[in-house]
Structure formats: structure tokens, C-alpha cells
Design a protein around this motif. Structure first.
Motif, PDB file in Angstrom:
ATOM      1  N   GLN A  39      65.204  69.778 -25.768  1.00 53.87           N
ATOM      2  CA  GLN A  39      64.466  69.490 -24.530  1.00 53.87           C
ATOM      3  C   GLN A  39      63.118  70.189 -24.525  1.00 53.87           C
ATOM      4  N   ALA A  40      63.070  71.401 -25.071  1.00 52.57           N
ATOM      5  CA  ALA A  40      61.798  72.133 -25.135  1.00 52.57           C
ATOM      6  C   ALA A  40      60.793  71.388 -26.013  1.00 52.57           C
ATOM      7  N   LEU A  41      61.251  70.796 -27.109  1.00 56.28           N
ATOM      8  CA  LEU A  41      60.359  70.014 -27.970  1.00 56.28           C
ATOM      9  C   LEU A  41      59.860  68.762 -27.250  1.00 56.28           C
ATOM     10  N   VAL A  42      60.744  68.113 -26.511  1.00 58.72           N
ATOM     11  CA  VAL A  42      60.342  66.938 -25.738  1.00 58.72           C
ATOM     12  C   VAL A  42      59.268  67.326 -24.726  1.00 58.72           C
ATOM     13  N   ASP A  43      59.498  68.429 -24.014  1.00 57.75           N
ATOM     14  CA  ASP A  43      58.537  68.874 -23.006  1.00 57.75           C
ATOM     15  C   ASP A  43      57.190  69.221 -23.643  1.00 57.75           C
ATOM     16  N   GLN A  44      57.229  69.823 -24.836  1.00 57.51           N
ATOM     17  CA  GLN A  44      56.002  70.264 -25.492  1.00 57.51           C
ATOM     18  C   GLN A  44      55.192  69.104 -26.047  1.00 57.51           C
ATOM     19  N   TYR A  45      55.878  68.144 -26.683  1.00 54.27           N
ATOM     20  CA  TYR A  45      55.161  67.109 -27.420  1.00 54.27           C
ATOM     21  C   TYR A  45      55.135  65.746 -26.741  1.00 54.27           C
TER      22      TYR A  45
END
Length: 219
Positions: free
Chosen positions: A159-165
Motif C-alpha cells: 500500500q505504501a508503494l501504491v501511495d508513493q507511485y
């Protein structure tokens, strides 16, 4: 975190449009640039792109390699319809053959001098099928470049990767990116697959926090 399978085909029209509208220019051009970096002496020939999606990589590849021609393969008809539109706009339709087929049942009249695949493997329930067919579809001595997502350690990390990219992208794209991260493979997974298929001469790299790359010459 264990792998969580997602659907093998992106065959929903809205899903395909969301993917095609997203800005993957940096990633896709980076893929083509990496091919040139890995294979500086490659000049041209028959290229097979497995999982070509909306066609951006074949177009970028042919602009970088004027003596190449591409068979662009995807099992999603909505994706290939979008690819056909993009290819027509690019003026490269005479050098790209579109093929709506699952790679597992794909038959080509000519083996590949270079085989490309970006972001297909995580859709495949049995990854060994992919590497097996890769060996069949490409000539001995062919250049191989495969890139895909890297599975994170936890759903929270995904989820953190989704939020970042992809924080500002279409909600459909954000959902699919999250599901794709959960369905992806780790570096160790891919190394084990290559070893089992006697492809260990292909080299694995992890260029960033969300991708792995496999490249080399097929023996």
C-alpha cells in the motif's frame, strides 16, 4: 508475505483504458534503454513482446531500433484495441504485428531474435510455463529482457508503494497496482524459477524498490 493470485487477463475495457492513460513513459523508455545497455551490439531482427498491453514499449523499441520488427502479443482484446490505435498514430503499423493470444498457446512462424516482456509474469498462475515458452519462442542466441514487479514484504508495504507511485492515478489503476504487487514474485522466487528451467545464465537485477529485471543471451 505469500503470493496472492490476481486474474490472468486484463480484459475489462475500463481497466485497459486506465492502464493506457497512465504515465508509464519513464518506466517504458527505461526498459528500452536497458535493452540497449544490456545488448549494445544488437542491431535489429524479429522481436517478440509478450504482454505488450497498449503497445507503448513496441513503439518506443522500434523508434530506438529502426531495423527491428515486432510481434506484439497480448491475450486481452481491449488492450490490443488500444495498442492498434496507438500504433496507427505512431506510423509504425507496417513493422508491428499484433497477436491476440495467450502465450501458453502462442505459435509463431518465426522464432524471436529478441524476446521482451514487461509486467506479464505476475499475472501467470504457474511461472514455469512462462519461462518454458520463452525458451521455445526465442532462438538460441536471442537477447532476453524480462521485467516485472517485486513482491513487497507485507500488504502495508504494498500500500505504501501504491501511495508513493500511484497516489494521484485512477482508482482502478491504484487497485490493480496493489493487487499486482501482491501477485508478484520476489528476487529469490525468480532465481529459483530460472534454476529449475536451466536458465541460470540469465542475470537478475533489482534496479529499484518495486521491480526486478532478468536479462541475458538465451543458450
Amino acid at each position: 508475505m505469500k503470493r496472492v493470485l490476481e486474474p490472468e487477463l486484463m480484459d475489462d475495457a475500463a481497466q485497459a483504458r486506465a492502464y493506457a492513460k497512465a504515465d508509464f513513459a519513464e518506466e517504458n523508455q527505461g526498459f528500452v534503454d536497458r535493452f540497449r545497455e544490456y545488448f549494445p551490439d544488437w542491431a535489429g531482427g524479429h522481436v517478440v513482446d509478450l504482454g505488450c498491453g497498449p503497445g507503448d514499449i513496441p513503439i518506443r523499441f522500434l523508434r530506438s531500433f529502426p531495423d527491428a520488427r515486432v510481434t506484439a502479443v497480448d491475450a486481452s482484446r481491449p488492450m490490443l484495441d488500444l495498442a492498434a490505435e496507438a500504433i496507427a498514430r505512431s506510423g509504425l503499423a507496417n513493422r508491428i504485428t499484433l497477436c491476440c493470444e495467450r502465450f501458453q498457446s502462442l505459435n509463431l512462424p518465426e522464432q524471436a531474435d529478441a524476446l521482451l516482456s514487461n509486467s506479464l509474469l505476475h499475472h501467470v498462475p504457474n511461472p514455469l510455463q512462462f519461462w518454458f515458452r520463452l525458451k521455445q519462442l526465442a532462438k538460441p542466441g536471442a537477447c532476453v529482457l524480462v521485467m516485472d514487479l517485486l513482491r513487497p514484504d507485507s500488504p502495508e508495504a504494498a500500500q505504501a508503494l501504491v501511495d508513493q507511485y500511484a497516489g494521484k492515478e485512477d482508482p482502478i489503476l491504484k487497485r490493480d497496482f496493489y493487487n499486482s504487487l501482491l501477485a508478484a514474485f520476489t528476487e529469490d522466487d525468480v532465481a529459483a524459477q530460472l534454476a529449475e528451467m536451466n536458465l541460470s545464465r540469465l542475470l537478475i537485477d533489482v534496479p529499484d524498490d518495486r521491480h526486478w529485471v532478468v536479462g541475458g543471451i538465451l543458450l
